[in-house]
Design an enzyme around this catalytic site. Sequence first.
Site, PDB file in Angstrom:
ATOM      1  N   HIS A 128       0.784  -1.435   0.073  1.00 54.98           N
ATOM      2  CA  HIS A 128       0.001  -0.017  -0.039  1.00 54.98           C
ATOM      3  C   HIS A 128       0.723   1.212  -0.150  1.00 54.98           C
ATOM      4  O   HIS A 128       0.377   2.504   0.248  1.00 54.98           O
ATOM      5  CB  HIS A 128      -0.969   0.029   1.095  1.00 54.98           C
ATOM      6  N   CYS A 136       2.111  13.965  -6.545  1.00 52.37           N
ATOM      7  CA  CYS A 136       1.129  14.752  -6.836  1.00 52.37           C
ATOM      8  C   CYS A 136      -0.295  14.416  -7.069  1.00 52.37           C
ATOM      9  O   CYS A 136      -0.259  13.169  -7.268  1.00 52.37           O
ATOM     10  CB  CYS A 136       1.449  15.430  -8.288  1.00 52.37           C
ATOM     11  N   CYS A 141       0.484  14.088 -13.753  1.00 52.49           N
ATOM     12  CA  CYS A 141       1.715  14.278 -13.255  1.00 52.49           C
ATOM     13  C   CYS A 141       2.596  13.389 -12.504  1.00 52.49           C
ATOM     14  O   CYS A 141       2.081  12.741 -11.651  1.00 52.49           O
ATOM     15  CB  CYS A 141       1.569  15.546 -12.442  1.00 52.49           C
ATOM     16  N   CYS A 190       2.481  20.724  -5.467  1.00 52.25           N
ATOM     17  CA  CYS A 190       3.344  20.184  -6.567  1.00 52.25           C
ATOM     18  C   CYS A 190       4.078  21.104  -7.112  1.00 52.25           C
ATOM     19  O   CYS A 190       3.524  21.800  -7.872  1.00 52.25           O
ATOM     20  CB  CYS A 190       2.480  19.170  -7.448  1.00 52.25           C
ATOM     21  N   CYS A 193       3.870  20.976 -11.291  1.00 49.13           N
ATOM     22  CA  CYS A 193       2.642  21.574 -11.528  1.00 49.13           C
ATOM     23  C   CYS A 193       2.775  23.155 -11.429  1.00 49.13           C
ATOM     24  O   CYS A 193       2.256  23.955 -12.401  1.00 49.13           O
ATOM     25  CB  CYS A 193       1.488  21.049 -10.858  1.00 49.13           C
TER      26      CYS A 193
HETATM   27  P1  OAD Z   1      -6.981  -3.605  10.121  1.00 50.64           P
HETATM   28  O1  OAD Z   1      -7.400  -2.490  11.212  1.00 50.64           O
HETATM   29  O2  OAD Z   1      -8.319  -4.014   9.124  1.00 50.64           O
HETATM   30  O3  OAD Z   1      -6.840  -5.078  11.086  1.00 50.64           O
HETATM   31  C1  OAD Z   1      -5.907  -5.131  12.098  1.00 50.64           C
HETATM   32  C2  OAD Z   1      -5.798  -6.347  12.566  1.00 50.64           C
HETATM   33  O4  OAD Z   1      -4.874  -6.617  13.569  1.00 50.64           O
HETATM   34  C3  OAD Z   1      -7.087  -6.875  13.405  1.00 50.64           C
HETATM   35  O5  OAD Z   1      -7.607  -8.303  12.737  1.00 50.64           O
HETATM   36  C4  OAD Z   1      -6.827  -7.014  14.742  1.00 50.64           C
HETATM   37  O6  OAD Z   1      -7.346  -8.083  15.471  1.00 50.64           O
HETATM   38  C5  OAD Z   1      -5.291  -7.433  14.626  1.00 50.64           C
HETATM   39  N1  OAD Z   1      -4.526  -6.929  15.648  1.00 50.64           N
HETATM   40  C6  OAD Z   1      -4.647  -6.024  16.793  1.00 50.64           C
HETATM   41  N2  OAD Z   1      -3.707  -5.818  17.423  1.00 50.64           N
HETATM   42  C7  OAD Z   1      -2.834  -6.701  17.111  1.00 50.64           C
HETATM   43  C8  OAD Z   1      -1.573  -7.188  17.760  1.00 50.64           C
HETATM   44  N3  OAD Z   1      -1.236  -6.815  18.866  1.00 50.64           N
HETATM   45  N4  OAD Z   1      -0.822  -8.295  17.221  1.00 50.64           N
HETATM   46  C9  OAD Z   1      -1.346  -8.865  16.014  1.00 50.64           C
HETATM   47  N5  OAD Z   1      -2.694  -8.569  15.576  1.00 50.64           N
HETATM   48  C10 OAD Z   1      -3.197  -7.596  16.013  1.00 50.64           C
HETATM   49  O7  OAD Z   1      -5.660  -3.726   9.525  1.00 50.64           O
HETATM   50  P2  OAD Z   1      -5.292  -4.303   8.049  1.00 50.64           P
HETATM   51  O8  OAD Z   1      -5.793  -5.356   7.835  1.00 50.64           O
HETATM   52  O9  OAD Z   1      -3.921  -3.648   8.157  1.00 50.64           O
HETATM   53  O10 OAD Z   1      -5.236   0.376   3.471  1.00 50.64           O
HETATM   54  O11 OAD Z   1      -5.986  -3.208   6.897  1.00 50.64           O
HETATM   55  C11 OAD Z   1      -5.642  -3.493   5.803  1.00 50.64           C
HETATM   56  C12 OAD Z   1      -5.871  -2.135   5.137  1.00 50.64           C
HETATM   57  O12 OAD Z   1      -6.920  -1.551   5.421  1.00 50.64           O
HETATM   58  C13 OAD Z   1      -4.841  -1.124   5.404  1.00 50.64           C
HETATM   59  O13 OAD Z   1      -3.285  -1.369   4.749  1.00 50.64           O
HETATM   60  C14 OAD Z   1      -5.382   0.186   4.837  1.00 50.64           C
HETATM   61  C15 OAD Z   1      -6.637  -0.024   5.463  1.00 50.64           C
HETATM   62  O14 OAD Z   1      -7.699   0.654   4.898  1.00 50.64           O
HETATM   63  C16 OAD Z   1      -5.298   1.447   2.982  1.00 50.64           C
HETATM   64  O15 OAD Z   1      -5.124   2.696   3.564  1.00 50.64           O
HETATM   65  C17 OAD Z   1      -5.515   1.382   1.493  1.00 50.64           C
END
Ligand code: OAD
Length: 306
Positions: A128, A136, A141, A190, A193
Amino acid sequence: MPRAYHRPCTDIAEFQRLLKHSDRVLALCGAGLSAASGLPTFRGAGGLWRNHQATSLATPEAFKKDPALVWLFYAWRRHMALQAKPNAGHYALAELAKHNKDFMCLTQNVDGLSQRAGHSPDMLRMLHGNIFDVKCFDKECDYIEPNNLSDPLCPALAPASERYPADQTMPLLDPTKPTPKIKREDLPHCPTCKAAGKTSLLRPGIVWFGEALDSDMLKEVDAWVAKPRGIDIMLVIGTAAAVYPAAGYTDAARKKGARIAVINPDRSAQKGLTSRDFYFEADAAEILPKLFEGIIGKPEIPGQAA
Ligand code: OAD
């Protein structure tokens, strides 16, 4: 069939034995890996920022509508990531990368903590993007400034970088207080730009919802997954596995023979696992060093007594 038959294995020693005899290991990391470093996750507790769902601010539409609000959110996340230190989970993965011949770590985290723990860039893909890259907003751009660590990024975003006593809430995080008023012209613009007479804003160099991941990186990851040798283990660490294409790698790895090991304190994360798989209901920072101990020993963590 009795229900217990499907339960994943929770035996650390059995996992350690399997890892020792594994050549190809894939890891998918999410926000839970950085939770012990004090960084909030996106979903569940900590997923709200000033009464906004963190995920609702992570879109190009949200940025178009209110760039100052979205910038404040990301300026705060940048500030938090700079203040945070990699935890024992980041160090354990970085060390495993040094010891395992064919290891690929896919992280959804944009906080840079894996790199700061010394994870080899050859074995790490930031699906990500990187929150410290600034690019930008205009798709035409191609301006990008990699790894800008300024905090604050510009004077207008200083409220997101405020230092405050440990027993107090940062004023920016208090939803009963008004959001700082920031004029569009005071947000980062930017330079390319500007030289062309346009007024495009800069934005964080990360992937937002509705945007495509870097296609070259995806091709590279797909090629790694597709290698004929198969995959021995896939570690699914601290992720709700709710965002694609990242979440799809578990099925892809399973098709290549991988046994899945989920590390997540939330029991619902073991959904879909079988008796071939592993589930560790634990904080990633605590359990990863134990799971990898037979291979990595006890790595030294800066600032921590052995
Ligand atoms: P989430 O916030 O969706 O999930 C975090 C996970 O970590 C949950 O399942 C928790 O139970 C777990 N968790 C919490 N504390 C923990 C610990 N100490 N050890 C292990 N696990 C723990 O986050 P992501 O799955 O990373 O994308 O989210 C995926 C993507 O959604 C992110 O990269 C971001 C977000 O929107 C973008 O911004 C494009």
